[in-house]
Design a protein around this motif. Sequence first.
Motif, short mmCIF file in Angstrom:
data_model
loop_
_atom_site.label_atom_id
_atom_site.label_comp_id
_atom_site.label_asym_id
_atom_site.label_seq_id
_atom_site.Cartn_x
_atom_site.Cartn_y
_atom_site.Cartn_z
N PRO A 1 30.77 -13.15 -22.01
CA PRO A 1 32.08 -13.79 -22.22
C PRO A 1 32.93 -13.73 -20.96
CG PRO A 1 31.99 -11.66 -23.32
CD PRO A 1 30.63 -11.91 -22.77
N GLN A 2 33.96 -14.55 -20.95
CA GLN A 2 34.89 -14.53 -19.83
C GLN A 2 35.44 -13.12 -19.69
OE1 GLN A 2 37.91 -17.50 -20.13
NE2 GLN A 2 38.79 -17.02 -18.14
N GLY A 3 35.54 -12.68 -18.46
CA GLY A 3 36.03 -11.33 -18.19
C GLY A 3 34.92 -10.34 -17.87
N MET A 4 33.65 -10.77 -17.99
CA MET A 4 32.51 -9.92 -17.65
C MET A 4 31.64 -10.65 -16.64
SD MET A 4 31.26 -8.31 -21.25
CE MET A 4 32.40 -7.54 -22.39
N GLU A 5 31.12 -9.90 -15.68
CA GLU A 5 30.26 -10.47 -14.64
C GLU A 5 29.00 -9.63 -14.51
OE1 GLU A 5 30.49 -13.11 -12.52
OE2 GLU A 5 32.41 -13.80 -13.32
N ALA A 6 27.86 -10.30 -14.39
CA ALA A 6 26.58 -9.61 -14.17
C ALA A 6 26.34 -9.43 -12.69
CB ALA A 6 25.45 -10.42 -14.80
N SER A 7 25.67 -8.34 -12.35
CA SER A 7 25.35 -8.03 -10.96
C SER A 7 23.98 -7.36 -10.92
CB SER A 7 26.41 -7.10 -10.37
OG SER A 7 26.08 -6.73 -9.06
N PHE A 8 23.25 -7.55 -9.84
CA PHE A 8 22.03 -6.77 -9.65
C PHE A 8 21.91 -6.38 -8.19
CE2 PHE A 8 20.53 -11.05 -8.92
CZ PHE A 8 19.50 -10.95 -8.01
N ALA A 9 21.14 -5.32 -7.97
CA ALA A 9 20.93 -4.77 -6.62
C ALA A 9 22.23 -4.30 -5.99
CB ALA A 9 20.20 -5.75 -5.72
N THR A 10 23.17 -3.84 -6.82
CA THR A 10 24.38 -3.18 -6.32
C THR A 10 24.42 -1.79 -6.92
OG1 THR A 10 25.62 -4.31 -8.08
CG2 THR A 10 25.82 -5.21 -5.87
N GLY A 11 25.08 -0.90 -6.22
CA GLY A 11 25.10 0.49 -6.64
C GLY A 11 26.33 0.85 -7.45
N VAL A 12 26.24 2.02 -8.06
CA VAL A 12 27.37 2.57 -8.79
C VAL A 12 27.54 4.03 -8.36
CG1 VAL A 12 25.98 3.15 -10.83
CG2 VAL A 12 28.43 2.90 -11.07
N MET A 13 28.78 4.38 -8.02
CA MET A 13 29.09 5.75 -7.62
C MET A 13 29.56 6.51 -8.86
SD MET A 13 31.16 4.93 -4.09
CE MET A 13 32.16 3.63 -4.79
N VAL A 14 28.86 7.59 -9.19
CA VAL A 14 29.23 8.35 -10.38
C VAL A 14 29.80 9.72 -10.03
CG1 VAL A 14 27.66 7.15 -11.91
CG2 VAL A 14 26.87 9.18 -10.73
N GLY A 15 29.99 9.98 -8.77
CA GLY A 15 30.57 11.24 -8.32
C GLY A 15 30.56 11.27 -6.80
N VAL A 16 31.16 12.29 -6.23
CA VAL A 16 31.24 12.38 -4.77
C VAL A 16 29.86 12.57 -4.14
CG1 VAL A 16 31.67 14.88 -4.66
CG2 VAL A 16 32.56 13.39 -2.87
N ASP A 17 28.91 13.15 -4.91
CA ASP A 17 27.57 13.36 -4.37
C ASP A 17 26.50 12.72 -5.24
OD1 ASP A 17 27.67 15.03 -6.56
OD2 ASP A 17 26.91 16.80 -5.52
N GLN A 18 26.88 11.64 -5.94
CA GLN A 18 25.97 10.99 -6.87
C GLN A 18 26.16 9.47 -6.86
OE1 GLN A 18 24.14 13.44 -8.63
NE2 GLN A 18 24.27 12.95 -10.79
N THR A 19 25.11 8.74 -6.54
CA THR A 19 25.12 7.27 -6.64
C THR A 19 23.81 6.83 -7.29
OG1 THR A 19 24.03 6.82 -4.52
CG2 THR A 19 26.44 7.02 -4.48
N PHE A 20 23.86 5.66 -7.91
CA PHE A 20 22.65 5.08 -8.48
C PHE A 20 22.58 3.62 -8.13
CE2 PHE A 20 23.38 8.68 -11.38
CZ PHE A 20 22.18 9.34 -11.18
N GLU A 21 21.39 3.08 -8.20
CA GLU A 21 21.13 1.67 -7.94
C GLU A 21 20.50 1.07 -9.20
OE1 GLU A 21 21.49 -0.14 -4.96
OE2 GLU A 21 22.49 1.56 -4.02
#
Length: 195
Positions: A74-94
């Motif tokens: 729906p409007q207001g949501m966007e899909a993405s791939f091959a981008t990361g997410v930072m879940v903490g100062v010493d933690q990231t995921f792809e």
Amino acid sequence: MTADALPPPRNRWSGPDLWRQKLGNYTVEDVLSLPDDAPRVELRDGVMIVVPSPTFGHQKISGLLWNWLRQHSPQGMEASFATGVMVGVDQTFEPDVMLLSAETINYDSHYSTADPVILVVEVVSRSTRRRDRLEKPADYADAGIPHYWRIEQNPVHVYAYDLVDGRYELAADSAEELIVTKPFDIRLRVRDITP
């Protein structure tokens, strides 16, 4: 004849420093400042983990799901791939695919869980089984990401989890049609994301 000076060499990826790996003191800033030729890496408790190159089937599932979400969200949501997410100062995921709040799209390579990351999806490969099935769901849940999907291959089977009281609970799973009401009303025919 004059010799033109060569430009100075670019900062090139040579892999993580062994001592820093042992100490586990890499941070998100280190990941964000990696040179362009660096492979995709995830950061777990300050240790850099090189993300293996996905197989054709893995990529195909991710691309088809990204396209499906792009068309049906729906409007207001966007899909993405091959981008990361930072879940903490010493933690990231792809994650392989993410669904984000459109108002937070920043076109950077990583998003923070302070940005509304609505859904993360991992396509399980032989080399990522343990992390995708056990480690990442726990870390995504700790970060407060409301929805997690795990997609198994051969045959393709989708498992959808919702965050309930700080833990993921299975909301639905299917090898034929995934039907869930969160993060929006979804009827995903699994054949639509099968290579």
